[in-house]
Every structure is written in C-alpha cells, then in structure tokens.
Design an enzyme around this catalytic site. Structure first.
Site, short mmCIF file in Angstrom:
data_model
loop_
_atom_site.label_atom_id
_atom_site.label_comp_id
_atom_site.label_asym_id
_atom_site.label_seq_id
_atom_site.Cartn_x
_atom_site.Cartn_y
_atom_site.Cartn_z
N GLY A 26 0.82 -1.20 0.00
CA GLY A 26 0.00 0.00 0.00
C GLY A 26 0.85 1.25 0.00
N GLY A 44 8.38 -0.20 -2.67
CA GLY A 44 8.96 -1.34 -1.99
C GLY A 44 9.78 -1.06 -0.75
CB SER A 73 4.51 0.05 -9.05
OG SER A 73 3.69 -0.49 -8.03
CG HIS A 93 -3.60 0.66 -4.24
ND1 HIS A 93 -4.79 -0.03 -4.28
CD2 HIS A 93 -2.65 -0.21 -4.69
CE1 HIS A 93 -4.57 -1.25 -4.75
NE2 HIS A 93 -3.28 -1.39 -4.99
CG ASP A 118 -22.43 8.78 9.19
OD1 ASP A 118 -23.45 9.46 8.95
OD2 ASP A 118 -22.23 8.20 10.27
CG HIS A 167 -5.56 -4.08 -8.23
ND1 HIS A 167 -5.07 -3.07 -9.05
CD2 HIS A 167 -4.64 -4.23 -7.24
CE1 HIS A 167 -3.90 -2.67 -8.57
NE2 HIS A 167 -3.63 -3.35 -7.47
CE1 TYR A 225 -21.70 13.10 13.67
CE2 TYR A 225 -19.63 13.91 12.74
CZ TYR A 225 -20.32 13.02 13.54
OH TYR A 225 -19.63 12.05 14.23
#
EC number: 5.1.3.4
Length: 228
Positions: A26, A44, A73, A93, A118, A167, A225
């Site tokens: 991620g 990496g 990447s 991601h 929400d 994915h 809110y």
C-alpha cells in the site's frame, strides 16, 4: 515541499497503524496543485525504516524531481486521477482484507447502513476488469482510466473510494490524511457489509431517505454534524 513530504510520510505510516497494509502492500500520495507536483511513497521500501526524506516528488508527467528512490508503481494511476479530478488532494491504495475481498468478488460494496452513508453516498463501486491488452500495455495508467470510466463526472469526494476488479481498493480525499481516513472507513464498511449479508443474504440497501439524511448532515450545504 518538506511540509507535504512530512504529511505524506505520516499518512503512509498510518496504514500499518490502522491495519490496512501487510509488508509494503500500500501507499499514499498527495498533490501540490500550485506547483503541479505529487509526493508519493517510494516503491517497496519497508515502513519500519522509512523516513520523511525518503518520499519521492514527481511532476505531472511522472518524472522524478526530488528523491533517491523510484516512486510507487501506482504513480501513473494516481497522476491520471489527479489530472481528471481537481478536487482530489490525496490518494491511497491498499490491499486491506475485506475491501480487497469485494474487489476479488467483482462486487460493489453495498450501502447497507448509516456508517456507510456517513461517508459514501451510495454503493462503493467496482470497476470492470482490465483487458489483457490493457494489462500488458500501460497497466497502471489503464487502472486509472478504468477508475475514471467507472466514476465518470460524479464528484469523487461524494464517494471517496472504489474497488478495482480483481485488484483492490483505492480511496481519496481532500489531502493525504483525509484519504487514509476514508480508506479506513472503506475497510470497516466492507467488513460490516460482508457480515450483514452473511447474517441476512436477502438484506436490502439502506433506505434512500436515511442515506440522504446521514450523508447530507455531514457533507451537504447545510451540514450540521461536528464543530465549525
């Protein structure tokens, strides 16, 4: 860019903190719109050893303008989304378990309750699958394109995430921290939806009037809110 690099570093470090990543599965990026530069996690590099100065700065063509490492990447995917949607300030991601399970199943994450409403105005969509030609070509760029194809002209901050077929999830927000916040929520509502549908396979979507109330009281023009 040092301030933005620090923000992106902190947002990346939030991914393992909230259980959204295993190993290096991620990354988070953020954009400086005035300069046309994007800060992103290096590809990496382990979270345990990563520092703010390790963040990579690229221009909108993907050229590295600052940093010793190769960028993630996923950079081409992010750049495509930043170009298309000017309201985006940060993108993340991950391969978080439950959101990724919906992606692998090829299903949208259904809006079943107010926790979902929400943050997401409707189902969290799932893209179509990429063709072999799209995968063998500019894969990461085409991932961005299929996300855009799915979202169309909708305001992305009204549904700040998507699952890419086979994915995993992408989420976004006003900045890097907001993007991570939405990624955490996406994982939680993905888990809730799986559990709820396991308990009651015939469960219907949340009532539209309840969806509208919960989303608009937080995000609408007359939102009330929280604190101003």
């Amino acid at each position: 860019m040092q301030k933005l690099k620090q923000q992106v570093f902190e947002a990346n470090m939030d991914l393992p903190r909230y259980g959204l990543v295993t190993f290096t599965w991620g990354n988070v990026s953020a954009i400086d719109r005035e300069r046309g530069l994007v800060v992103i996690k290096p590809s990496g590099v382990a979270y345990e050893t990563m520092k703010a100065d390790d963040m990579v700065v690229v221009d909108m063509s993907g050229k590295v303008v600052e940093g010793e490492y190769r960028p993630s990447s996923d950079t081409a995917t992010y750049l495509e989304l930043y170009r298309r949607y000017p309201s985006l300030g940060g993108i993340v991601h991950t391969h978080s378990t439950h959101a990724t399970a919906w992606a692998q199943a090829g299903l949208a994450i259904p809006a079943l309750g107010t926790t979902h409403a929400d943050y997401f105005f409707g189902d969290i969509p799932c893209t179509r699958g990429l063709s072999e030609e799209e995968v063998q070509g500019e894969y990461e760029l085409n991932t961005g394109k299929v996300i855009i194809e799915t979202l169309g002209d909708a305001e992305p901050l009204h549904t700040p995430g998507i699952v890419v077929y086979q994915h995993g999830p992408f989420a976004w927000g006003k900045d890097a921290h907001d993007a991570v916040h939405n990624a955490v929520v996406m994982e939680e509502v993905a888990k809730m939806a799986w559990i709820a549908r396991s308990i009651n396979p015939q469960l219907n979507h949340i009532d539209s009037f309840l969806m509208n109330k919960h989303f608009m009281r937080k995000h609408g023009p007359n939102a009330y809110y929280g604190q101003k």
